[in-house]
Design a protein around this motif. Structure first.
Motif, mmCIF file in Angstrom:
data_model
loop_
_atom_site.group_PDB
_atom_site.id
_atom_site.type_symbol
_atom_site.label_atom_id
_atom_site.label_comp_id
_atom_site.label_asym_id
_atom_site.label_seq_id
_atom_site.Cartn_x
_atom_site.Cartn_y
_atom_site.Cartn_z
ATOM 1 N N ASP A 94 0.835 -1.214 0.000
ATOM 2 C CA ASP A 94 0.000 0.000 0.000
ATOM 3 C C ASP A 94 0.864 1.255 0.000
ATOM 4 O O ASP A 94 0.573 2.238 -0.684
ATOM 5 C CB ASP A 94 -0.923 0.029 1.221
ATOM 6 C CG ASP A 94 -2.011 -1.035 1.116
ATOM 7 O OD1 ASP A 94 -2.144 -1.630 0.020
ATOM 8 O OD2 ASP A 94 -2.691 -1.288 2.126
ATOM 9 N N ARG A 95 1.926 1.175 0.797
ATOM 10 C CA ARG A 95 2.866 2.310 0.850
ATOM 11 C C ARG A 95 3.572 2.459 -0.505
ATOM 12 O O ARG A 95 3.821 3.581 -0.960
ATOM 13 C CB ARG A 95 3.869 2.049 1.981
ATOM 14 C CG ARG A 95 4.861 3.156 2.216
ATOM 15 C CD ARG A 95 4.400 4.184 3.236
ATOM 16 N NE ARG A 95 5.352 5.286 3.293
ATOM 17 C CZ ARG A 95 5.078 6.541 2.943
ATOM 18 N NH1 ARG A 95 3.858 6.892 2.608
ATOM 19 N NH2 ARG A 95 6.000 7.476 2.995
ATOM 20 N N GLU A 145 2.286 1.669 -3.414
ATOM 21 C CA GLU A 145 1.282 2.292 -4.292
ATOM 22 C C GLU A 145 1.260 3.804 -4.078
ATOM 23 O O GLU A 145 1.330 4.585 -5.027
ATOM 24 C CB GLU A 145 -0.125 1.762 -3.940
ATOM 25 C CG GLU A 145 -0.475 0.411 -4.492
ATOM 26 C CD GLU A 145 -1.034 0.506 -5.918
ATOM 27 O OE1 GLU A 145 -0.976 1.594 -6.508
ATOM 28 O OE2 GLU A 145 -1.496 -0.531 -6.420
ATOM 29 N N GLU A 146 1.165 4.157 -2.818
ATOM 30 C CA GLU A 146 1.004 5.563 -2.417
ATOM 31 C C GLU A 146 2.192 6.416 -2.864
ATOM 32 O O GLU A 146 2.033 7.548 -3.309
ATOM 33 C CB GLU A 146 0.898 5.555 -0.888
ATOM 34 C CG GLU A 146 0.495 6.830 -0.216
ATOM 35 C CD GLU A 146 0.643 6.644 1.314
ATOM 36 O OE1 GLU A 146 0.885 7.634 2.000
ATOM 37 O OE2 GLU A 146 0.538 5.489 1.806
ATOM 38 N N THR A 147 3.397 5.862 -2.751
ATOM 39 C CA THR A 147 4.603 6.640 -3.047
ATOM 40 C C THR A 147 5.144 6.360 -4.445
ATOM 41 O O THR A 147 6.181 6.879 -4.825
ATOM 42 C CB THR A 147 5.711 6.315 -2.019
ATOM 43 O OG1 THR A 147 5.966 4.897 -2.045
ATOM 44 C CG2 THR A 147 5.301 6.721 -0.607
#
Lengths: 303, 303
Positions: free
Chosen positions: B241-242, B244-246
């Motif tokens: 998820d991190r 994806e986010e970054t």
């Protein structure tokens, strides 16, 4: 109360012989001030155990790369490490344009306040003043607008004479006033005389940073009487022509300046890449001013 | 003929655990190409014995600080070291504005030609082509415009079968043509058949650099079939998820990409500061793609 300087970089222009471009930390009573920030300063801070969140103020002398190219990396890392405390930055007015351009294209937004104040390359100015410390910038003479920085400790407290205080069983509530020289009267009418119960306050200390600069310009008035003077000494005096040409100083000149301004101690730095062995630099300066030391990276120097 | 990659930095975002921001050197037949140039790259070059005057071309993937903040320092040092040879620089179009602003305020003029060519973040493009090597940029998917780079060796020569050449005492003048597959006729009418006197040319080699990027975007077509794939692997997949986010990739994803494009070998890098021990990162990628290695600073990897 601590007042010390940690050298993070003492090389001029290019990194060499494990020497890094200019940066130094002032520890004033556990408040950290960073002066200049050459490339790799954040790595040097890691190496010598300096936590970036202790730094509250950064001072940039001028915009030659070896004095500021580590700044944007340090500011970004502070952001990534979750800094929220204000950060004060002082330097040439266009420094903030460079930073903003780099932040813009990296699509980064600082999560802390970066408070920028331009320095004045034409006259001495107070940048920071608290009861305990005053920081000033003053013009140096270099190829681009450049300032030095001077740190002056405020008046120090007298210290109590422990034995007398204990013998008379003086209540703690009076300690602060006595230290400030104020006589106190107890509820029973006893008078405590500050002059009898305290040792005189030690002298306030001062530090001045002069890099980069041609020697012997008007800045000498700004650094008169400092306890510790960091003065650039890029060349041996046999290269004084090169020093003239590049607006730097020789070791001999740094020593002469220290003597002229009656500094207590001189710290050399900003060594040219041509010198691997620094002993001749020290010896040359000491002929002019005995109490001279070479600055070494990773070493703390007391002010 | 040499075709190797030296890792100068494999850390993401901030330097930590003696890991540095991204930079790597491609040695192609003793011509050096620098990919990305994080803060401290010139010091890392010193450390690992890379002479900056061997670098002819620099490729910058994007304008996050950990990929380019060492560039202006390196360009300045090349100048101070007396470089006169042309230097080719490729990167996002505004990179040259940042460099020019910094040069302007440091009052510096480069004594060599800096030839800048902007990269195209929207489609694959050839940046450099010679008989022996082609370099392309291709779009990656990150938070700011970013490209990867692919290095493709040109056709390699066949090699002569020494024993046959010596036995037949074939004059040297024919060697070049034979290697290129051309049959030759000597003055006495003897025919030398290339097919009989040479071993087939070894396959041409290729290297691709993908950092920083979210995995599985259209760039996979640009890196198909490479011999060595450097793919960022910032996180373990538990933090997808991190990632994806970054807009970064996980080790599992890097392994899947390597398998999908049929790379011969995968090199991991751009490790998050949260990982001191990198073994779990390697193990995760190897579950997807066995022939995976961790990149380590100071180590040369054969393409």
């Amino acid at each position: 109360m601590r007042f010390e300087v940690l050298i993070l970089g003492n090389s001029s222009a290019t990194p060499i012989f494990e020497r890094h471009p200019t940066a130094q930390i002032i520890n004033f009573n556990e408040q950290y001030f960073l002066i200049d920030c050459g490339e790799g300063t954040q790595m040097q801070m890691h190496r010598y155990g300096v936590k970036s969140n202790k730094i509250s103020h950064i001072f940039i002398s001028h915009l030659h790369g070896d004095h500021y190219l580590g700044l944007i990396g340090l500011l970004s890392s502070m952001n990534l490490h979750g800094r929220t405390a204000d950060l004060h930055l002082y330097g040439p007015s266009v420094l903030i344009d460079i930073i903003n351009l780099q932040l813009k294209y990296s699509d980064a937004r600082l999560q802390y306040n970066l408070i920028f104040q331009p320095t004045n390359p034409d006259q001495e100015e107070v940048l920071y003043r608290s009861e305990k410390l005053t920081v000033r910038s003053f013009p140096l003479k270099h190829r681009v607008p450049t300032t030095g920085f001077r740190f002056d400790e405020g008046p120090r407290s007298a210290s109590l004479i422990r034995e007398k205080i204990e013998k008379l069983n003086i209540p703690k509530v009076f300690f602060g006033m006595l230290k400030r020289g104020i006589d106190c009267v107890d509820v029973d009418g006893t008078v405590y005389k500050a002059a009898e119960l305290t040792k005189p306050a030690p002298a306030s200390r001062s530090y001045a940073y002069c890099s980069d600069t041609r020697a012997f310009e008007k800045y000498v008035d700004s650094i008169r009487g400092v306890d510790l003077l960091y003065h650039e000494s890029t060349f041996l005096h046999e290269l004084v022509d090169r020093a003239e040409e590049t607006c730097h100083s020789t070791c001999k000149e740094a020593g002469m300046v220290a003597r002229q301004v009656e500094a207590k101690k001189l710290l050399l730095g900003h060594y040219s890449a041509r010198y691997k062995d620094l002993t001749p630099l020290l010896e040359e300066a000491q002929l002019e001013f005995v109490n001279t030391e070479l600055s070494f990276e990773g070493k703390w120097y007391k002010v």
